[in-house]
Structures are given as C-alpha cells and as structure tokens.
Design an enzyme around this catalytic site. Structure first.
Site, PDB file in Angstrom:
ATOM      1  N   LYS A  74       0.843  -0.967  -0.087  1.00 53.74           N
ATOM      2  CA  LYS A  74       0.042   0.202  -0.227  1.00 53.74           C
ATOM      3  C   LYS A  74       0.726   1.554   0.477  1.00 53.74           C
ATOM      4  O   LYS A  74       0.356   2.084  -0.498  1.00 53.74           O
ATOM      5  CB  LYS A  74      -0.762   0.095   0.990  1.00 53.74           C
ATOM      6  CG  LYS A  74      -2.516  -0.998   0.913  1.00 53.74           C
ATOM      7  CD  LYS A  74      -2.844  -0.636   2.352  1.00 53.74           C
ATOM      8  CE  LYS A  74      -4.361  -1.508   1.967  1.00 53.74           C
ATOM      9  NZ  LYS A  74      -5.238  -1.270   2.745  1.00 53.74           N
ATOM     10  N   ASP A 110      -9.891   3.391   2.362  1.00 53.11           N
ATOM     11  CA  ASP A 110     -10.605   2.857   3.423  1.00 53.11           C
ATOM     12  C   ASP A 110     -11.383   3.544   3.920  1.00 53.11           C
ATOM     13  O   ASP A 110     -12.000   3.444   5.200  1.00 53.11           O
ATOM     14  CB  ASP A 110      -9.432   2.260   4.081  1.00 53.11           C
ATOM     15  CG  ASP A 110      -9.025   1.356   3.252  1.00 53.11           C
ATOM     16  OD1 ASP A 110      -9.625   0.582   2.924  1.00 53.11           O
ATOM     17  OD2 ASP A 110      -7.480   1.427   3.696  1.00 53.11           O
TER      18      ASP A 110
END
Length: 285
Positions: A74, A110
């Site tokens: 990520k 997210d």
C-alpha cells in the site's frame, strides 16, 4: 460482437500473500449482478516484482485496467503511479488504482469505507465529538482521516508505543493527540466512539481488559478487523452493554469506488453480498 464483449475489462487485487483476500468474492458478485463480462483476479506480487508489474500496467501490456492494492504494497505504490489524490496523500497509502487517459491514478478508499459502514449500521455515529483510536499502525491512518472528515473535535490515538501514536498526531494536526495505554481509562470518560485498529485477540493474542462504561450514553465500539466478525474487543464491549459494529462493512463499502472506476457502474452493498462473504470466510476458516 462489440469491442467490450471481445475484450472484457479485467481488474486485480495484488498482495503478498493474496490467497486470503475476499475482494474477488465481492467484485465477481457485482460483475454477475450487473451482467458484465469483465473479470477480477487475485495476483500474488512479491515486493521485488512490484515495479515491473506497474510498468506493464501503465504500458497497457498487463491485460488489466486497474485494481486493488493490499499489504504489503500500500505504501510502496505511492512511488509507482502518475497521480495520487489528496485522500491517499493524507493517509500515506494507496489501495485503488486505475488507468485514465494513459495515466495511472491512485486513491485510498478505506476512509470512505469506514465511514460508509457506520453510516449504514449505526446512523448518527458522527454526531459525537470525541473518539479513541486504539492502535497506531497503517490502518489507523484511514480511520483518523475519516473521523476528521466527519468533524470529530478530538481524536485520541492510544498505543503501546507512544512514539508511534505521536507520529500520527504530528501527521494529522492539532485535533489528534497521542497517548499511552496508561491513559486509556481516563480518556474513556466522555468518549463517543472507540475504534480498534489492532489485531489484539487474533490468533490467541492477549486482549487487555477495557472498561467501556465511562463512554457517553449511546457510545459505539467498532473494530476494523472482520475475522472473526465478533472480535474479542467487540464481545467485551457488548457484554458491558455498549453498541457495537463489526468491520466487514468497511471491506464491502471500500470496494465500491474501485468497481465504479473500472467497470463504469456504481455497485450496491447488499445483505446478500454480506452473507456471501461471510459464507466464504466460514468455508476457509
């Protein structure tokens, strides 16, 4: 036969390892529901192979139009794309990429997924002003981003290692403060929301005893972990009479923007999809 039928769009989720990912279950369900011929594939990409994977993606030779990024990639992806939006920049991590006019774009969904889950299962959750974020790992950054976006006045980051919490407080500004475990009981007084971002209780790890009773009336305890659905911390809060929300909805809702980017349709998170993912979790437990 039109061009899209001959060459259906293909998206991916990359990680290392990747076999555990539930993202294929989610996106393949939406593809089926929409009657689209596209695909979504899990791809195990080792860290040393990440640059070449993204070179092929940008060159258009990979066969993919974009996809999801999960651990451990990520943060590394930040240096491999052409454009990062403000959300991903603030969180410092990427989980969704897509090609747009020959450029590789990136965001992090997210934060949106966390908030959308609570909007669905605990309407009014963001009327509160004080939140405790338990843990200071990478996942906590998206949660803090969401809390600040939803106008929480105070976000207390509590972590065993206070220096890690301090780094987050410095990253996000004056509404975020860092605290050690010894301050948790005091911070609980008047807290509206408690968010666990740690893996405490997973695989037999010890869970500290937490007294949630000092939270405000109507206080909410949530966990971003979704295996198991009721984590030890959620079970503890429920026994004390607190409202709780599991983390599965965050996974489902964070997937919506990517699907829309890749396949041109905004999908809907349904009870049927939730049950489908739960069944998959149980089958592989």
């Amino acid at each position: 036969m039109d061009e899209s039928a001959r060459n259906p769009r293909q998206a991916f989720v990359i990680g290392h390892p990747i076999a555990h990912s539930r993202s294929p279950v989610i996106h393949r369900y939406w593809l089926q529901q929409a009657g689209l011929s596209g695909g979504y594939a899990p791809v195990d990409v080792a860290p040393e192979d990440l640059p070449s994977f993204f070179l092929a993606l940008k060159a258009g030779t990979s066969g993919f139009i974009g996809g999801n990024v999960t651990v451990p990639h990520k943060e590394a992806v930040l240096d491999l794309v052409d454009e990062i939006d403000e959300t991903a920049r603030q969180i410092g991590a990427v989980n969704t990429v897509w090609l747009e006019d020959g450029r590789l774009m990136a965001t992090n969904t997210d934060s949106l997924g966390f908030a959308a889950n609570l909007d669905e299962v605990a309407p009014g959750w963001n009327r509160g002003k004080r939140a405790i974020v338990f843990g200071a790992g990478g996942a906590s950054r998206a949660v803090i981003h969401a809390l600040l976006a939803r106008s929480f006045d105070e976000v207390f980051v509590v972590n065993r290692t206070k220096t890690r919490a301090s780094a987050l407080a410095e990253r996000f500004g004056p509404r975020v403060s860092a605290h050690g475990m010894d301050e948790l009981a005091y911070l609980m007084k008047g807290a509206d929301l408690f968010v666990n971002t740690t893996t405490l209780g997973m695989e037999g790890t010890e869970v500290p005893s937490i007294d949630f009773s000092a939270m405000t009336e109507g206080g909410l305890v949530t966990d971003i972990i979704y295996v198991p659905l009721e984590t030890p911390l959620l079970a503890m809060a429920k026994r004390q009479g607190l409202a709780t929300a599991d983390g599965l909805g965050m996974l489902l809702h964070q997937a919506v923007p990517g699907f829309q980017k890749w396949f041109g349709i905004k999908p809907v998170v349904t009870p049927e999809l939730r049950e489908l993912v739960i069944a998959d979790m149980e089958a592989h437990s």
